[in-house]
Each structure stands twice: as structure tokens, then as C-alpha cells.
Motif scaffolding. Structure first.
Motif, PDB file in Angstrom:
ATOM      1  N   SER A 188       0.827  -1.208   0.000  1.00  0.00           N
ATOM      2  CA  SER A 188       0.000   0.000   0.000  1.00  0.00           C
ATOM      3  C   SER A 188       0.860   1.256   0.000  1.00  0.00           C
ATOM      4  O   SER A 188       0.610   2.196  -0.764  1.00  0.00           O
ATOM      5  N   GLU A 213       5.645  -1.897  -7.825  1.00  0.00           N
ATOM      6  CA  GLU A 213       4.406  -1.139  -7.998  1.00  0.00           C
ATOM      7  C   GLU A 213       3.576  -0.970  -6.719  1.00  0.00           C
ATOM      8  O   GLU A 213       2.442  -1.450  -6.633  1.00  0.00           O
ATOM      9  N   LYS A 215       1.100   1.124  -4.223  1.00  0.00           N
ATOM     10  CA  LYS A 215       0.081   2.123  -4.522  1.00  0.00           C
ATOM     11  C   LYS A 215       0.615   3.539  -4.274  1.00  0.00           C
ATOM     12  O   LYS A 215       0.278   4.485  -4.981  1.00  0.00           O
ATOM     13  N   LYS A 216       1.443   3.665  -3.234  1.00  0.00           N
ATOM     14  CA  LYS A 216       2.004   4.968  -2.871  1.00  0.00           C
ATOM     15  C   LYS A 216       3.449   4.779  -2.453  1.00  0.00           C
ATOM     16  O   LYS A 216       3.775   3.802  -1.764  1.00  0.00           O
ATOM     17  N   HIS A 239       6.595   8.549 -12.901  1.00  0.00           N
ATOM     18  CA  HIS A 239       5.385   8.924 -13.641  1.00  0.00           C
ATOM     19  C   HIS A 239       5.574   8.906 -15.148  1.00  0.00           C
ATOM     20  O   HIS A 239       4.594   8.852 -15.884  1.00  0.00           O
ATOM     21  N   ASN A 242       4.694   4.971 -15.092  1.00  0.00           N
ATOM     22  CA  ASN A 242       3.477   4.518 -14.401  1.00  0.00           C
ATOM     23  C   ASN A 242       2.894   5.665 -13.588  1.00  0.00           C
ATOM     24  O   ASN A 242       3.350   5.951 -12.487  1.00  0.00           O
ATOM     25  N   ASN A 243       1.887   6.293 -14.120  1.00  0.00           N
ATOM     26  CA  ASN A 243       1.258   7.436 -13.454  1.00  0.00           C
ATOM     27  C   ASN A 243       0.280   7.004 -12.360  1.00  0.00           C
ATOM     28  O   ASN A 243      -0.276   7.852 -11.662  1.00  0.00           O
ATOM     29  N   ASN A 244       0.066   5.690 -12.219  1.00  0.00           N
ATOM     30  CA  ASN A 244      -0.854   5.194 -11.195  1.00  0.00           C
ATOM     31  C   ASN A 244      -0.201   5.070  -9.828  1.00  0.00           C
ATOM     32  O   ASN A 244      -0.896   4.900  -8.828  1.00  0.00           O
ATOM     33  N   ILE A 245       1.123   5.113  -9.773  1.00  0.00           N
ATOM     34  CA  ILE A 245       1.820   5.070  -8.493  1.00  0.00           C
ATOM     35  C   ILE A 245       1.866   6.486  -7.933  1.00  0.00           C
ATOM     36  O   ILE A 245       2.417   7.395  -8.547  1.00  0.00           O
ATOM     37  N   GLU A 246       1.268   6.681  -6.781  1.00  0.00           N
ATOM     38  CA  GLU A 246       1.266   8.002  -6.157  1.00  0.00           C
ATOM     39  C   GLU A 246       2.617   8.232  -5.467  1.00  0.00           C
ATOM     40  O   GLU A 246       3.050   7.424  -4.650  1.00  0.00           O
TER      41      GLU A 246
END
Length: 261
Positions: A188, A213, A215-216, A239, A242-246
Motif C-alpha cells: 500500500s 508497484e 500504490k504509494k 510517472h 506509471n502514473n498510477n503510483i502516487e
């Protein structure tokens, strides 16, 4: 046939509406369980206060008691390694730990002063303990480059995965982009170091994050011998792919200027 279809439709609609309502127990509505946020408060470099469901972790407490004067008291202290930017006995003695347990590798626990030995637990690489519903697993942290292998030999220090209610927090500790990091799953939040010569360059850190990968990801421990690693570039590298990783940038060095390498 029409009556049967109408009966089935009404039954389905009634069941769906019933499922949407909060559970009622003893005449009172029982609210659905809502996951609380994991709050990570930087203190300095590798030191942080982590609150999770009202439980408070102190990570590698350093900086003296004054660094924690406005923080909640610790329920548990996690220490990753023996170096003074992670393990500082005077800080541990000064912050008033009370009943808080100190958890760390054998190399750390064996060096604690006698006054802190009452409530400790050794956890080494690949071992798991449970504390107040949290599952804490010690994972390896070590160097890969030949010129850096003496800084953090494999097996001495710990990274950690803390898990509860389906959320998994990864604290990497002083490490390079080791296979054990790259093979992680379902993380996470990840705290990732990047400083030379002690851990890894920012580019390697970004590449590892792109592989497992989370999430954050929160960069920390990014001050090296020649200044700060460029964490804005770290964010951009992630980014680009992978722009989905905060990527969350926090201020780990509030009294220092961000002079990027």
C-alpha cells in the motif's frame, strides 16, 4: 409467468435495498468498517512517527527527546539498524517510552542500555511477530555494490512490512534495490531510501519501485555525502512509466535547503 417474473424482480430489489442498509444491532445502526489512513510524520532523515488506527509507531527514533515533544506517545518502537542515524540510545532514554515495546534485529537489541531492556523483542530477517493485531515481518536490507557491501551486510539490519486490515506498509531501511524488494507484492505504502554511498542512487530506487508497484511511495533517507538526491526527478521517472503510483514528497530535512545532486 408474468407474476413469477414480477415476484422475482421485487424479491431481488428488496434484498438489494436491505444489503445497502447499515446493520442494526440492539436497536442501533452499526456503521460499516472504514479503513483509517496511515499517517506518516517525518521527524528527520530516517526517523518518523507513524499512526495507524490510533496505534503509534516510532521508526528509528533519533534527534533527542525534543524532536518528539509535540508527538503522541509511542506504542511500539521499530529500529532497523545499528548506525546512529537509526539507533540512538540517548533519544530512546529521553522520550519516555513507558510500556512501549522496542523491536529490532539482534544486532540492535544486544546494544541497548540496561535501562531499556525490560520490554524488547528481537526479530531477524524473514521472521514475523504479531503486536496488537499488526503483523510485522522483518525483511532483508543490504548493499549490492562491491564498494558499499561493508555499510550494510545482509542479515544484520531489518526492513519491515507492517500489515493490518489488508493494508501493507513497507519500510525499506538502508538498502539497495535488492531482489527481496523488487519481488514485493500488494504494498500500500513504501518508504524508499536513496542516498550515496550508503544506499542506492535515485535512478535505481525509481526502477525498483516501478517493478514492485506500490500504490504509494514516499522517498526518505535521501541525504548523502554530497547533498540531497533529486526526489522531484525520482517522482518524474516513476510517472514517465506509471502514473498510477502516487509519489508523496514529504520534508524530511526541515532545517536544510533542498540542494539536489
Amino acid at each position: 409467468m408474468k407474476k413469477l417474473m414480477l415476484y422475482l424482480f421485487c424479491s431481488f430489489f428488496f434484498f438489494a435495498c436491505k444489503q445497502d442498509k447499515p446493520e442494526v444491532k440492539n436497536g442501533k445502526k452499526k456503521n460499516p468498517v472504514i479503513k483509517k489512513d496511515i499517517d506518516i510524520i517525518p521527524i528527520s532523515h530516517a526517523t518518523a512517527v507513524i499512526t495507524w488506527n490510533d496505534f503509534v509507531f516510532y521508526l528509528d527514533p533519533t534527534g533527542g527527546a525534543e524532536a518528539f515533544h509535540n508527538q503522541k506517545k509511542a506504542d511500539l518502537v521499530l529500529i532497523t539498524d545499528i548506525h546512529e542515524d537509526h539507533f540512538h540510545p540517548k533519544t530512546l532514554q529521553g522520550i519516555g517510552l513507558g510500556n512501549a515495546k522496542i523491536v529490532g534485529p539482534e544486532a540492535v537489541i544486544s546494544q541497548l542500555p540496561e535501562s531499556l531492556n525490560a520490554n524488547t523483542q528481537i526479530i531477524n530477517n524473514e521472521e514475523t511477530i504479531e503486536v496488537e493485531g499488526f503483523k510485522i515481518t522483518a525483511v532483508p536490507m543490504y548493499n549490492l555494490r562491491e564498494e558499499a557491501k561493508d555499510f550494510h551486510p545482509k542479515g544484520r539490519g531489518n526492513g519491515y512490512i507492517i500489515e493490518k486490515d489488508g493494508q501493507r506498509l513497507y519500510i525499506a531501511g538502508d538498502t539497495e534495490d535488492i531482489p527481496e524488494m523488487r519481488n514485493l507484492e500488494n504494498i500500500s505504502i513504501a518508504l524508499i531510501p536513496m542516498n550515496l554511498p550508503y544506499t542506492m542512487p535515485m535512478e535505481k530506487a525509481a526502477d525498483a519501485v516501478l517493478e514492485f508497484e506500490p500504490k504509494k511511495v514516499i522517498p526518505y533517507h535521501y541525504r548523502g555525502e554530497n547533498g540531497m538526491q533529486n526526489i522531484e526527478k525520482f517522482k518524474a521517472l516513476i510517472h514517465e512509466t506509471n502514473n498510477n503510483i502516487e509519489v508523496v514528497i514529504k520534508d524530511w530535512y526541515p532545517e536544510e535547503e533542498d540542494n539536489w545532486e
